[in-house]
Design a protein around this motif. Structure first.
Motif, short mmCIF file in Angstrom:
data_model
loop_
_atom_site.label_atom_id
_atom_site.label_comp_id
_atom_site.label_asym_id
_atom_site.label_seq_id
_atom_site.Cartn_x
_atom_site.Cartn_y
_atom_site.Cartn_z
N UNK A 167 0.82 -1.21 0.00
CA UNK A 167 0.00 0.00 0.00
C UNK A 167 0.86 1.26 0.00
N UNK A 168 2.14 1.13 0.35
CA UNK A 168 3.08 2.25 0.33
C UNK A 168 4.01 2.16 -0.88
N UNK A 169 4.43 0.94 -1.19
CA UNK A 169 5.43 0.73 -2.23
C UNK A 169 4.98 1.23 -3.60
N UNK A 170 3.80 0.83 -4.04
CA UNK A 170 3.39 1.14 -5.41
C UNK A 170 3.02 2.61 -5.63
N UNK A 171 2.30 3.26 -4.71
CA UNK A 171 2.10 4.71 -4.88
C UNK A 171 3.42 5.48 -4.87
N UNK A 172 4.35 5.08 -3.99
CA UNK A 172 5.65 5.75 -3.93
C UNK A 172 6.44 5.55 -5.21
N UNK A 173 6.41 4.35 -5.76
CA UNK A 173 7.11 4.10 -7.01
C UNK A 173 6.52 4.92 -8.16
N UNK A 174 5.21 5.09 -8.19
CA UNK A 174 4.60 5.86 -9.27
C UNK A 174 4.96 7.33 -9.17
N UNK A 175 5.00 7.87 -7.95
CA UNK A 175 5.44 9.26 -7.78
C UNK A 175 6.88 9.41 -8.27
N UNK A 176 7.74 8.47 -7.87
CA UNK A 176 9.14 8.51 -8.29
C UNK A 176 9.26 8.43 -9.80
N UNK A 177 8.47 7.57 -10.42
CA UNK A 177 8.52 7.39 -11.87
C UNK A 177 8.09 8.65 -12.60
N UNK A 178 7.05 9.32 -12.10
CA UNK A 178 6.59 10.55 -12.73
C UNK A 178 7.64 11.65 -12.64
N UNK A 179 8.22 11.82 -11.47
CA UNK A 179 9.24 12.86 -11.30
C UNK A 179 10.45 12.54 -12.18
N UNK A 180 10.86 11.28 -12.20
CA UNK A 180 12.01 10.87 -13.00
C UNK A 180 11.75 11.11 -14.49
N UNK A 181 10.55 10.78 -14.96
CA UNK A 181 10.23 10.92 -16.38
C UNK A 181 10.38 12.36 -16.84
N UNK A 182 9.80 13.30 -16.12
CA UNK A 182 9.84 14.68 -16.57
C UNK A 182 11.19 15.34 -16.31
N UNK A 183 11.92 14.88 -15.31
CA UNK A 183 13.28 15.39 -15.11
C UNK A 183 14.20 14.94 -16.23
N UNK A 184 14.09 13.67 -16.63
CA UNK A 184 14.92 13.17 -17.73
C UNK A 184 14.54 13.86 -19.03
N UNK A 185 13.24 14.06 -19.25
CA UNK A 185 12.79 14.75 -20.46
C UNK A 185 13.30 16.18 -20.48
N UNK A 186 13.24 16.86 -19.33
CA UNK A 186 13.74 18.23 -19.26
C UNK A 186 15.23 18.30 -19.52
N UNK A 187 15.99 17.33 -19.00
CA UNK A 187 17.43 17.30 -19.26
C UNK A 187 17.71 17.11 -20.75
N UNK A 188 16.94 16.24 -21.39
CA UNK A 188 17.12 16.02 -22.82
C UNK A 188 16.79 17.25 -23.63
N UNK A 189 15.71 17.93 -23.27
CA UNK A 189 15.34 19.17 -23.98
C UNK A 189 16.38 20.26 -23.76
N UNK A 190 16.94 20.33 -22.56
CA UNK A 190 17.98 21.33 -22.29
C UNK A 190 19.19 21.09 -23.18
#
Length: 290
Positions: free
Chosen positions: A258-281
């Motif tokens: 009940x903690x693991x999967x919501x936490x992983x999804x938050x991490x995945x979302x933040x990681x996705x847009x940070x990596x995308x932003x780095x690529x765009x930069x």
């Protein structure tokens, strides 16, 4: 006009080539597209009514063939909750960044171009907003407006405003001294035309990069407000609220899914847009100089 279009096409082609060479950018783009598609297709692939989704006979069941990510304390399927919580969190991130970008860019354009007392007043506003830690500022805004999903969007949007003010103002101060802007001024163009037809388009690259990075930050801040009980209110599923419920009810050890999967999804979302932003930069500004 033809020369301008050719130059723009060449720059766009070069930027695309640099982006395709960025491993982090490609990974971020893939993850971001997957997250957005999952959020958009949720009502189509699995219609869901949070007000009726509970089954006390199946509460706190571990992951199984019937419930891949287990169930929570109310017998709700964690996979479905995370799926729709993803939809809620992404909506908050996109809307709040759009709000902060719109207000921040407009104020930054005004401050950088007109200078004088307008720049001073907007600078004071920026300094005041930046004086508070972002989560405390967001909590203050939600406290004033009341806990709800729109309040979270406004609160996180307010946190983003000074970031875009500073970025846009610095770009305008640099661009207004460039030869192409001085030429347009000499021909008697109005300030509005100069700002929106010449300065703003030339400032879009760093603004787009910052907006992409801010989506991840906004998602994390929205989850933090949800964890504190100031975000989306039940029964609306939201990732931060799911974490809060699990910790408050002591499920983090007895039912760690009940903690693991919501936490992983938050991490995945933040990681996705940070990596995308780095690529765009890397693609839009290979010097990484802004």
């Amino acid at each position: 006009m033809t020369v301008t279009l050719k130059a723009w096409s060449a720059n766009a082609g070069n930027a695309l080539g640099r982006f395709l060479q960025s491993t982090s950018g490609k990974i971020g783009l893939f993850l971001a597209i997957a997250i957005i598609l999952l959020a958009l297709l949720a009502p189509v692939l699995h219609p869901y009514d949070p007000s009726t989704d509970r089954n006390y006979l199946t509460r706190l069941k571990p992951p199984s063939a019937q419930h891949w990510w287990g169930t929570d304390g109310l017998g709700r399927d964690v996979l479905i909750l995370v799926w729709y919580g993803l939809r809620t969190s992404l909506s908050v991130g996109l809307v709040s960044v759009l709000l902060g970008l719109t207000i921040g860019v407009l104020l930054g354009l005004v401050a950088g171009y007109f200078r004088g007392w307008l720049e001073t007043a907007i600078g004071w506003l920026t300094d005041i907003l930046l004086a508070f830690p972002s989560i405390l500022l967001a909590i203050a805004v939600v406290t004033i407006t009341g806990p709800s999903l729109p309040s979270v969007m406004i609160a996180v949007g307010v946190v983003q405003v000074p970031i875009f003010i500073r970025l846009t103002r610095s770009m305008v101060l640099s661009l207004r001294e460039q030869e192409f802007v001085q030429t347009v001024i000499a021909f008697g163009a109005t300030p509005a035309r100069i700002i929106f037809r010449h300065i703003l388009p030339a400032s879009l690259a760093p603004i787009v990069v910052q907006a992409t990075l801010s989506i991840g930050t906004a998602t994390l801040e929205a989850a933090g407000l949800g964890f504190l009980g100031l975000g989306a209110q039940p029964p609306t599923p939201e990732l931060g609220t799911m974490l809060s419920d699990a910790f408050k009810n002591g499920y983090s050890l007895s039912a760690p899914w009940t903690v693991l999967f919501p936490g992983l999804m938050i991490t995945l979302m933040v990681l996705a847009f940070n990596l995308l932003g780095d690529g765009l930069r890397d693609a839009l500004d290979p010097r990484e100089g802004y």
